[in-house]
Design a protein around this motif. Structure first.
Motif, PDB file in Angstrom:
ATOM      1  N   UNK A   1      79.043   3.923 -28.919  1.00  0.00           N
ATOM      2  CA  UNK A   1      79.019   2.839 -27.951  1.00  0.00           C
ATOM      3  C   UNK A   1      80.089   1.813 -28.319  1.00  0.00           C
ATOM      4  N   UNK A   2      80.531   1.083 -27.309  1.00  0.00           N
ATOM      5  CA  UNK A   2      81.708   0.243 -27.487  1.00  0.00           C
ATOM      6  C   UNK A   2      81.486  -0.900 -28.468  1.00  0.00           C
ATOM      7  N   UNK A   3      82.603  -1.336 -29.048  1.00  0.00           N
ATOM      8  CA  UNK A   3      82.600  -2.572 -29.828  1.00  0.00           C
ATOM      9  C   UNK A   3      82.529  -3.752 -28.860  1.00  0.00           C
TER      10      UNK A   3
ATOM     11  N   UNK B   1      89.427   0.869 -25.422  1.00  0.00           N
ATOM     12  CA  UNK B   1      90.356   1.959 -25.132  1.00  0.00           C
ATOM     13  C   UNK B   1      91.546   1.931 -26.092  1.00  0.00           C
ATOM     14  N   UNK B   2      92.060   0.738 -26.351  1.00  0.00           N
ATOM     15  CA  UNK B   2      93.195   0.641 -27.265  1.00  0.00           C
ATOM     16  C   UNK B   2      92.793   0.944 -28.704  1.00  0.00           C
ATOM     17  N   UNK B   3      91.562   0.639 -29.057  1.00  0.00           N
ATOM     18  CA  UNK B   3      91.091   0.921 -30.417  1.00  0.00           C
ATOM     19  C   UNK B   3      90.812   2.405 -30.650  1.00  0.00           C
ATOM     20  N   UNK B   4      90.272   3.097 -29.639  1.00  0.00           N
ATOM     21  CA  UNK B   4      89.733   4.430 -29.883  1.00  0.00           C
ATOM     22  C   UNK B   4      90.537   5.588 -29.284  1.00  0.00           C
ATOM     23  N   UNK B   5      91.289   5.356 -28.223  1.00  0.00           N
ATOM     24  CA  UNK B   5      92.014   6.473 -27.628  1.00  0.00           C
ATOM     25  C   UNK B   5      93.069   6.997 -28.607  1.00  0.00           C
TER      26      UNK B   5
ATOM     27  N   UNK C   1      96.871   3.507 -31.134  1.00  0.00           N
ATOM     28  CA  UNK C   1      96.950   2.429 -32.117  1.00  0.00           C
ATOM     29  C   UNK C   1      96.481   2.936 -33.482  1.00  0.00           C
ATOM     30  N   UNK C   2      97.274   2.707 -34.502  1.00  0.00           N
ATOM     31  CA  UNK C   2      96.911   3.138 -35.862  1.00  0.00           C
ATOM     32  C   UNK C   2      96.263   1.963 -36.595  1.00  0.00           C
ATOM     33  N   UNK C   3      95.036   1.658 -36.201  1.00  0.00           N
ATOM     34  CA  UNK C   3      94.291   0.549 -36.803  1.00  0.00           C
ATOM     35  C   UNK C   3      92.992   1.075 -37.408  1.00  0.00           C
ATOM     36  N   UNK C   4      92.641   0.571 -38.591  1.00  0.00           N
ATOM     37  CA  UNK C   4      91.378   0.963 -39.215  1.00  0.00           C
ATOM     38  C   UNK C   4      90.250   0.124 -38.632  1.00  0.00           C
ATOM     39  N   UNK C   5      89.053   0.732 -38.525  1.00  0.00           N
ATOM     40  CA  UNK C   5      87.919   0.099 -37.844  1.00  0.00           C
ATOM     41  C   UNK C   5      86.656   0.179 -38.698  1.00  0.00           C
ATOM     42  N   UNK C   6      85.823  -0.827 -38.559  1.00  0.00           N
ATOM     43  CA  UNK C   6      84.502  -0.823 -39.203  1.00  0.00           C
ATOM     44  C   UNK C   6      83.485  -1.386 -38.219  1.00  0.00           C
ATOM     45  N   UNK C   7      82.356  -0.681 -38.082  1.00  0.00           N
ATOM     46  CA  UNK C   7      81.251  -1.168 -37.254  1.00  0.00           C
ATOM     47  C   UNK C   7      80.320  -2.014 -38.113  1.00  0.00           C
ATOM     48  N   UNK C   8      80.014  -3.219 -37.658  1.00  0.00           N
ATOM     49  CA  UNK C   8      79.128  -4.092 -38.421  1.00  0.00           C
ATOM     50  C   UNK C   8      77.690  -3.587 -38.401  1.00  0.00           C
TER      51      UNK C   8
END
Length: 435
Positions: A310-312, A350-354, A363-370
């Motif tokens: 589910x979305x951020x 979309x920009x974070x996950x596609x 986008x080459x960005x690292x992500x963390x779900x709180x």
């Protein structure tokens, strides 16, 4: 008669040899005496030997002194050269960083992924099985105070460890803003800032001793900021936050429909470019799961596995001041500024996950779900937590009233429940909305 004569000749010969030896000895003694008299100290006197040794010693001392002097001068020259090289090395490093950023910006602009170059350190050999870990934390950008000197001065006074909470607000959300900063003050969070989008909010912040910042006039932004609704104002944050990151500050972006119950900076990992709360309502939806699609028309291959999450939530996320985080803001702001109209949260995700695919560079960005219980959305609170005796004892970091349109009364109820201990404060509200 012959015998006696032979012996006499022999004796005479021996006597002659003995006489010659005796004479040679005498002559040797005589010459020795003469030489001893004439040269009592020998051919090489001690004075001559001393003079000879002195000359050798003096020559050696001169050579040593000359060498020492030359060595001292050489050391000074080497030190000077080392200082020059160190200065040149620092300058080269700065040039490399600047050129790298320019190169990345140029490659992102023309979309040629094969030519993208990112300096992340020296090459390394892969370690043993199970020990290899990829790079997760991008380096922060070099702070640039020239971007906005006025904002830079404000942030230096407010930020704690180069971090702060930032909220955008206009007069349309004045009542919610009051609950927002009241909860922040109750928790004792010092590093927060309101970006006042109109004079009414600026005056309101002054009256309540709330740190605020007003931007320089910008016709495009001001027209939306002063009269726009929640979604329109929400889209502005992606353009406004860029300067905070360029100045080198980590930003916790916050909508005003949020109640703070703990200091969020005590619960952030800081190991990713983006840390965001989730709209998910359980572990599967918040953290991702394998969803199986069924298409009976495919016969044997009817089942296909899909990955879902589910979305951020674009109303509460933390950004480290890194190039990928700034690129995220640029991408979202650019898309929102052109037709067709879009919801900022959809574009944000979309920009974070596609992923990259033909015709598109991801986008080459690292992500963390709180943690979904610590950074709680209102669906989790009203559908699950308030109905569970154990979960009701938990104290979240924040509660975001994102799922419900009646935000203000629910925010006040959350304040009563967690701060005042009123156990039935949440009971009057339905799980969802009335419409």
């Amino acid at each position: 008669m012959a015998g006696p004569v032979g012996r006499r000749d022999k004796n005479t010969a021996q006597s002659g040899r003995g006489s010659r030896i005796a004479v040679a000895i005498v002559i040797g003694i005589l010459f020795g005496g003469i030489f001893a008299f004439l040269y009592p100290h020998g051919f090489f006197s001690s004075t001559q030997a001393s003079n000879f040794q002195g000359r050798r010693l003096a020559k050696s001392i001169l050579q040593i002194g000359s060498t020492t002097c030359e060595s001292s001068e050489r050391v000074n020259m080497l030190r000077s050269d080392l200082a020059d090289l160190s200065s040149k090395n620092d300058e080269l490093k700065k040039q490399v960083r600047d050129l790298t950023n320019k190169l990345m910006a140029a490659e992102q602009k023309n979309g040629n992924a094969e030519k993208q170059v990112v300096v992340v350190g020296e090459q390394q050999k892969a370690g043993p099985f199970g020990t290899v870990k990829g790079i997760r934390t991008n380096p922060i950008v070099l702070p640039d105070d020239t971007v906005n000197p006025r904002l830079s001065k404000i942030l230096k006074k407010i930020a704690v460890k180069n971090e702060l909470i930032v909220a955008l607000a206009n007069s349309n959300v004045k009542e919610m803003l009051e609950v927002w900063f009241t909860s922040i003050k109750k928790v004792g969070i010092p590093n927060y800032l309101v970006v006042a989008l109109d004079n009414g909010i600026a005056d309101f912040c002054k009256e309540n001793d709330v740190p605020f910042y007003t931007r320089d006039p910008d016709e495009d932004i001001d027209s939306i900021a002063k009269s726009g609704g929640n979604h329109a104002v929400s889209g502005l944050k992606f353009r406004i936050l860029r300067e905070f990151l360029q100045l080198g500050y980590g930003v916790l972006l916050s909508d005003v429909d949020i109640v703070y119950l703990q200091n969020p900076f005590d619960h952030i990992y800081r190991d990713s470019d983006v840390e965001s709360m989730s709209d998910g309502h359980d572990n599967m939806t918040a953290y991702g799961y394998n969803d199986v699609s069924d298409d009976p028309s495919m016969g044997w291959a009817r089942y296909a596995h899909t990955m879902r999450i589910w979305v951020y939530n674009s109303g509460f996320f933390y950004l480290r001041p890194t190039v990928p985080a700034i690129e995220l803001l640029d991408r979202v702001a650019d898309r929102l500024s052109h037709p067709p109209p879009a919801w900022d949260q959809a574009v944000f995700n979309e920009e974070l996950f596609f992923p990259s695919h033909p015709g598109y560079i991801g986008l080459h960005a690292s992500k963390r779900t709180m943690d979904r219980y610590m950074f709680m959305n209102s669906k989790t609170l009203f559908k699950q937590v308030r109905k569970d005796g154990d979960l009701k004892k938990l104290k979240p970091v924040i509660v975001h009233l994102n799922y419900h349109p009646d935000k203000l009364p629910r925010m006040k109820a959350v304040m009563e429940f967690y701060f005042d201990g009123k156990q039935d404060a949440l009971e009057p509200f339905p799980d969802g909305s009335d419409w």
